[in-house]
Scaffold this motif. Structure first.
Motif, PDB file in Angstrom:
ATOM      1  N   ARG A  17       0.828  -1.208   0.000  1.00 15.89           N
ATOM      2  CA  ARG A  17       0.000   0.000   0.000  1.00 15.89           C
ATOM      3  C   ARG A  17       0.863   1.258   0.000  1.00 15.89           C
ATOM      4  N   GLU A  18       2.038   1.188   0.640  1.00 15.26           N
ATOM      5  CA  GLU A  18       2.934   2.338   0.732  1.00 15.26           C
ATOM      6  C   GLU A  18       4.363   1.843   0.907  1.00 15.26           C
ATOM      7  N   LYS A  19       5.303   2.468   0.216  1.00 16.47           N
ATOM      8  CA  LYS A  19       6.721   2.222   0.452  1.00 16.47           C
ATOM      9  C   LYS A  19       7.199   3.286   1.426  1.00 16.47           C
ATOM     10  N   LEU A  20       7.592   2.869   2.605  1.00 14.28           N
ATOM     11  CA  LEU A  20       7.896   3.796   3.690  1.00 14.28           C
ATOM     12  C   LEU A  20       9.207   4.529   3.449  1.00 14.28           C
ATOM     13  N   SER A  21       9.303   5.754   3.931  1.00 12.29           N
ATOM     14  CA  SER A  21      10.471   6.584   3.651  1.00 12.29           C
ATOM     15  C   SER A  21      11.716   6.034   4.333  1.00 12.29           C
ATOM     16  N   LEU A  22      12.843   6.204   3.668  1.00 16.31           N
ATOM     17  CA  LEU A  22      14.116   5.754   4.230  1.00 16.31           C
ATOM     18  C   LEU A  22      14.485   6.558   5.469  1.00 16.31           C
ATOM     19  N   ASP A  23      13.919   7.737   5.613  1.00 16.14           N
ATOM     20  CA  ASP A  23      14.227   8.565   6.771  1.00 16.14           C
ATOM     21  C   ASP A  23      13.477   8.068   8.004  1.00 16.14           C
ATOM     22  N   ALA A  24      12.179   7.839   7.867  1.00 15.63           N
ATOM     23  CA  ALA A  24      11.374   7.409   9.011  1.00 15.63           C
ATOM     24  C   ALA A  24      11.670   5.966   9.385  1.00 15.63           C
ATOM     25  N   PHE A  25      11.871   5.116   8.368  1.00 16.04           N
ATOM     26  CA  PHE A  25      12.142   3.698   8.594  1.00 16.04           C
ATOM     27  C   PHE A  25      13.491   3.365   7.959  1.00 16.04           C
ATOM     28  N   LEU A  26      14.557   3.804   8.621  1.00 18.21           N
ATOM     29  CA  LEU A  26      15.905   3.511   8.148  1.00 18.21           C
ATOM     30  C   LEU A  26      16.071   1.993   8.116  1.00 18.21           C
ATOM     31  N   PRO A  27      16.473   1.415   6.982  1.00 18.60           N
ATOM     32  CA  PRO A  27      16.468  -0.050   6.859  1.00 18.60           C
ATOM     33  C   PRO A  27      17.501  -0.722   7.751  1.00 18.60           C
ATOM     34  N   ALA A  28      17.364  -2.036   7.837  1.00 21.49           N
ATOM     35  CA  ALA A  28      18.391  -2.842   8.502  1.00 21.49           C
ATOM     36  C   ALA A  28      19.656  -2.795   7.661  1.00 21.49           C
ATOM     37  N   PRO A  29      20.833  -2.873   8.291  1.00 20.64           N
ATOM     38  CA  PRO A  29      22.075  -2.917   7.514  1.00 20.64           C
ATOM     39  C   PRO A  29      22.040  -4.040   6.480  1.00 20.64           C
ATOM     40  N   GLY A  30      22.310  -3.682   5.226  1.00 26.75           N
ATOM     41  CA  GLY A  30      22.318  -4.681   4.155  1.00 26.75           C
ATOM     42  C   GLY A  30      20.963  -5.004   3.572  1.00 26.75           C
ATOM     43  N   GLN A  31      19.900  -4.391   4.049  1.00 24.46           N
ATOM     44  CA  GLN A  31      18.563  -4.730   3.549  1.00 24.46           C
ATOM     45  C   GLN A  31      18.474  -4.480   2.044  1.00 24.46           C
ATOM     46  N   GLY A  32      17.874  -5.423   1.332  1.00 30.89           N
ATOM     47  CA  GLY A  32      17.727  -5.320  -0.116  1.00 30.89           C
ATOM     48  C   GLY A  32      18.879  -5.906  -0.894  1.00 30.89           C
TER      49      GLY A  32
END
Length: 317
Positions: free
Chosen positions: A189-204
């Motif tokens: 439904r939504e791709k969350l912002s990298l600022d608000a939800f900083l990913p886990a190290p290495g995610q993706g």
């Protein structure tokens, strides 16, 4: 190159999809005819401890290494020749004798918001039930919305999507990358912002792990994406300093633009009430300097945050 070149993989649908992508890429890099790739570069399915136990948080079981341990043992024993892991599942330090030989180009690193009834994270009603087993996602969600009720959700992507569709949760959070590789992005439904939800190290990103003696195998250069590898080095440097595991809420993400690497890393208290973040730039990065930046920023965050390791007794589920 001696065939067969055996690839070790978890049995989940996502793991098999990712390993299948790498199987074909390695076969093509070595000039194997398409019809012969499955035999020349076979997949060896391995059940890990993390796959067998689905009713508890990983931090209660000993952390994310539970998804790699049995595969690494097979690599060290010579039962397989390459291991394909999700990079975010790979501990910051490699076991003696093993290395990450190649890091293919990263997929979208963002988190995905999935909900049957709500179009966006900000639309969730007060007290909404959010399903996740990730301490990082829990802490980041509560930092923005302390009213949310976090409920434990493990299992493969199909299981999580089904439970969300059946309304067991008001929303769940998953990695965009995994959904993309499985072709189930319609549920996002939504791709969350990298600022608000900083990913886990290495995610993706994916990690192609080998024995150290094979780190310069003929296929390695063809599959390694230097910018992704450098960004991941920076993120994993931060993770190493922050002891980033399932017992600490840690995010890190690096991008390279115009020859400059920018790394952002953070640690959060599990309830989201505290959030400590640092960002640093590195011109003309190389793998060593990228990792050094991650180590330095991680130290700054750690010093600011103090001890944020989770007390298991305070967690439900």
């Amino acid at each position: 190159m001696t065939f067969p070149l055996r690839i070790g993989t978890r049995r989940s649908r996502l793991a098999l999809a990712q390993s299948g992508m790498m199987q074909r890429a390695i076969g093509r890099a070595l000039g194997v005819p398409e019809s012969e790739i499955a035999d020349a570069v076979p997949l060896v399915e391995i059940v890990t401890t993390g796959d067998r136990i689905q009713d508890r948080r990983l931090l209660e079981l000993g952390g994310k290494a539970l998804f790699t341990k049995e595969i690494e043992e097979a690599l060290l024993d010579g039962r397989i020749d390459i291991a394909v892991h999700s990079m975010k599942d790979v501990p910051a330090e490699q076991p003696p004798g093993l290395c990450v030989a190649a890091t293919p180009e990263r997929e979208d690193a963002r988190d995905a918001f999935i909900s049957r009834d709500h179009a966006a994270f900000d639309d969730l009603p007060t007290g909404a039930r959010l399903g996740t087993a990730s301490l990082r996602r829990q802490a980041q969600a509560l930092a923005l919305r302390p009213d949310l009720k976090i409920e434990m959700l493990r299992g493969n992507i199909d299981t999580r999507l089904r439970r969300a569709a059946e309304g067991e949760f008001d929303a769940i959070l998953l990695a965009v990358s995994g959904m993309t590789r499985l072709g189930v992005t319609d549920a996002i439904r939504e791709k969350l912002s990298l600022d608000a939800f900083l990913p886990a190290p290495g995610q993706g990103a994916l990690a192609l792990q080998t024995r150290e003696a094979d780190m310069h195998a003929p296929w390695v250069a063809a599959l390694n994406h230097p910018e992704t590898a450098m960004a991941v080095e920076a993120e994993r440097g931060a993770m190493l300093t922050l002891e980033g595991s399932c017992r600490t809420a840690v995010g890190a993400h690096a991008v390279i633009a115009n020859g400059v690497l920018r790394l952002t890393t953070e640690m959060l208290s599990p309830d989201g009430s505290g959030r400590w973040r640092r960002t640093g730039d590195l011109p003309a990065p190389n793998p060593d300097s990228a990792r050094a930046l991650g180590l330095r920023l991680g130290e700054e965050v750690r010093d600011a945050a103090g001890d944020q390791e989770v007390d298991l007794a305070t967690l439900d589920g």
